[in-house]
Design a protein around this motif. Structure first.
Motif, PDB file in Angstrom:
ATOM      1  N   LYS A   1       0.829  -1.207   0.000  1.00 57.47           N
ATOM      2  CA  LYS A   1       0.000   0.000   0.000  1.00 57.47           C
ATOM      3  C   LYS A   1       0.865   1.259   0.000  1.00 57.47           C
ATOM      4  CE  LYS A   1      -4.075  -1.902   2.355  1.00 57.47           C
ATOM      5  NZ  LYS A   1      -4.883  -1.864   3.602  1.00 57.47           N
TER       6      LYS A   1
ATOM      7  N   ARG B   1       2.295   1.778  -3.485  1.00 57.29           N
ATOM      8  CA  ARG B   1       1.270   2.278  -4.403  1.00 57.29           C
ATOM      9  C   ARG B   1       0.921   3.731  -4.113  1.00 57.29           C
ATOM     10  NH1 ARG B   1      -2.568  -3.168  -4.467  1.00 57.29           N
ATOM     11  NH2 ARG B   1      -1.395  -4.262  -6.136  1.00 57.29           N
ATOM     12  N   ALA B   2       0.901   4.091  -2.842  1.00 56.37           N
ATOM     13  CA  ALA B   2       0.634   5.492  -2.488  1.00 56.37           C
ATOM     14  C   ALA B   2       1.740   6.396  -3.020  1.00 56.37           C
ATOM     15  CB  ALA B   2       0.505   5.626  -0.975  1.00 56.37           C
ATOM     16  N   ARG B   3       2.972   5.908  -2.940  1.00 61.11           N
ATOM     17  CA  ARG B   3       4.097   6.689  -3.473  1.00 61.11           C
ATOM     18  C   ARG B   3       3.982   6.841  -4.990  1.00 61.11           C
ATOM     19  NH1 ARG B   3       7.228  10.761  -3.560  1.00 61.11           N
ATOM     20  NH2 ARG B   3       9.380  10.417  -4.180  1.00 61.11           N
ATOM     21  N   ILE B   4       3.576   5.760  -5.675  1.00 57.06           N
ATOM     22  CA  ILE B   4       3.375   5.826  -7.125  1.00 57.06           C
ATOM     23  C   ILE B   4       2.279   6.823  -7.464  1.00 57.06           C
ATOM     24  CG2 ILE B   4       2.504   4.535  -9.125  1.00 57.06           C
ATOM     25  CD1 ILE B   4       4.043   2.105  -8.073  1.00 57.06           C
ATOM     26  N   ASP B   5       1.180   6.786  -6.718  1.00 58.42           N
ATOM     27  CA  ASP B   5       0.097   7.740  -6.958  1.00 58.42           C
ATOM     28  C   ASP B   5       0.585   9.177  -6.793  1.00 58.42           C
ATOM     29  OD1 ASP B   5      -1.633   5.669  -7.438  1.00 58.42           O
ATOM     30  OD2 ASP B   5      -2.555   5.712  -5.440  1.00 58.42           O
ATOM     31  N   SER B   6       1.403   9.414  -5.793  1.00 58.85           N
ATOM     32  CA  SER B   6       1.931  10.758  -5.564  1.00 58.85           C
ATOM     33  C   SER B   6       2.819  11.204  -6.722  1.00 58.85           C
ATOM     34  CB  SER B   6       2.729  10.779  -4.252  1.00 58.85           C
ATOM     35  OG  SER B   6       3.330  12.039  -4.042  1.00 58.85           O
TER      36      SER B   6
ATOM     37  N   ASP C   1       2.620  10.068  -9.797  1.00 58.38           N
ATOM     38  CA  ASP C   1       1.746  10.295 -10.954  1.00 58.38           C
ATOM     39  C   ASP C   1       1.113  11.685 -10.895  1.00 58.38           C
ATOM     40  OD1 ASP C   1       2.309   7.824 -12.006  1.00 58.38           O
ATOM     41  OD2 ASP C   1       0.493   6.859 -11.227  1.00 58.38           O
ATOM     42  N   ASP C   2       0.692  12.096  -9.694  1.00 62.25           N
ATOM     43  CA  ASP C   2       0.123  13.434  -9.549  1.00 62.25           C
ATOM     44  C   ASP C   2       1.154  14.505  -9.898  1.00 62.25           C
ATOM     45  OD1 ASP C   2      -2.252  12.321  -8.717  1.00 62.25           O
ATOM     46  OD2 ASP C   2      -1.824  12.548  -6.571  1.00 62.25           O
TER      47      ASP C   2
END
Length: 355
Positions: free
Chosen positions: A6, A9-14, A16-17
């Motif tokens: 998790k 994935r949170a780091r990847i989402d950040s 991507d933003d």
């Protein structure tokens, strides 16, 4: 493990933003550049080549250089499209390697226009129906594309770019497996590039030359006992299964494409210049003609002869050398060559493609 996943994935989402924010900022800056140019052309081949070259050279990995180049060219393409619609003529139909070369160089945010033959690609730009043309000029296995060389001598168009496209030939048909293949369609050059593989695996199948691999794919899609050679894009476009991938005889099989426009490119720092020369009918004439290149230490990467259309048994010589025609050393060298030549035409200076 779930918590660790998790967190990743949170780091990847950040990231991507952040990527979205940065790409949007880049697009806004590109629009500002367009306004500052006040009507000047948006596409600058030398500038885009410098960007690609710098990012390839500073790329930390793990993505390879080709992947980084593909990503940045798509970003540049999308940003460019905000300011200007670009039409690029290519040797069609859809699904050909020429279309793949056009997208590799310009990205997908252009209007790619399929033309029936190389002549039509030239005419599209000469008449203003397209802004650029992408045409094949030579293959590492099968040599020069004679029609391109013949046309560029008389055309007012100039070379503003080059594209090196690895050519991977696939054997494709409606169903899987080699059984039941009586015919193999393909462009003449594609058939030649795969002749050893075809001799070993389909020795009894008829080889049928067609105007393009896309035409071969169209026919194979309608014939259960036929296969065709072609690209991944052609297989997807015509709903064919790839029976065998990368069956070309030479693993390094590459086609060089030219980008044609009304004007060539400004210096990028790593350029090539193409020219065509005619020689006087004298012993040693071609040696004397090209001696200035050697004297100046200018590297020549290509020398190709073609019959001149003005008289039987007279020839034109196509030369590709390193450097830009505006470079002082090369400019002086070209002037010396012109003084010795019966005919000289500079076809264009342009950024050297990444190999």
């Amino acid at each position: 493990m779930d918590e660790a996943l998790k967190a990743l994935r949170a780091r990847i989402d950040s990231i991507d933003d952040t990527l979205l924010q940065l790409v949007s900022e880049r697009a806004g800056l590109a629009q500002a550049v367009g306004r500052a140019k006040n009507g000047e052309k948006i596409y600058r081949p030398e500038r885009e080549a410098q960007i690609v070259r710098r990012l390839r050279e500073t790329n930390p990995g793990p993505l390879d250089g080709d992947t980084v180049e593909r990503l940045i060219r798509e970003v540049m393409s999308a940003c460019r499209a905000l300011e200007q619609d670009i039409r690029v003529a290519y040797l069609g139909p859809a699904g050909t390697f020429s279309q793949a070369a056009a997208y590799k160089h310009f990205g997908h945010a252009v209007e790619a226009v399929a033309e029936a033959d190389i002549d039509a690609c030239f005419r599209a730009v000469e008449t203003g129906r397209a802004d650029f043309a992408v045409v094949p000029v030579e293959n590492s296995t099968e040599g020069a594309i004679a029609r391109t060389l013949d046309l560029i001598v008389a055309s007012p168009l100039r070379i503003c770019g080059e594209i090196m496209l690895p050519i991977h030939q696939n054997l494709m048909r409606k169903s899987a497996g080699l059984e039941g293949i009586d015919r193999v369609y393909g462009h003449a050059q594609s058939l030649a590039q795969c002749q050893n593989w075809l001799n070993r695996h389909l020795p009894r199948a008829e080889r049928v030359s067609v105007v393009s691999n896309s035409e071969g794919a169209r026919r194979a899609a309608a014939e259960s006992d036929a296969a065709t050679l072609g690209s991944d894009a052609a297989a997807e476009l015509y709903g064919l299964a790839i029976v065998e991938a990368r069956i070309e005889d030479e693993a390094g099989n590459t086609t060089r494409f030219l980008v044609l426009a009304p004007a060539d490119a400004a210096p990028s720092g790593r350029d090539k210049t193409s020219l065509v020369v005619g020689v006087h009918n004298q012993p040693g004439a071609i040696v004397k003609l090209l001696q200035p290149l050697a004297d100046a230490g200018v590297s020549m990467s290509k020398l190709e002869s073609r019959p001149a259309r003005s008289a039987n048994w007279e020839y034109l010589f196509f030369v590709v050398c390193e450097g830009h025609r505006q470079d002082a050393k090369l400019a002086a060298t070209l002037a010396e060559i012109e003084s010795r030549a019966a005919f000289l035409k500079i076809l264009g200076s342009y950024p050297a493609a990444q190999s």
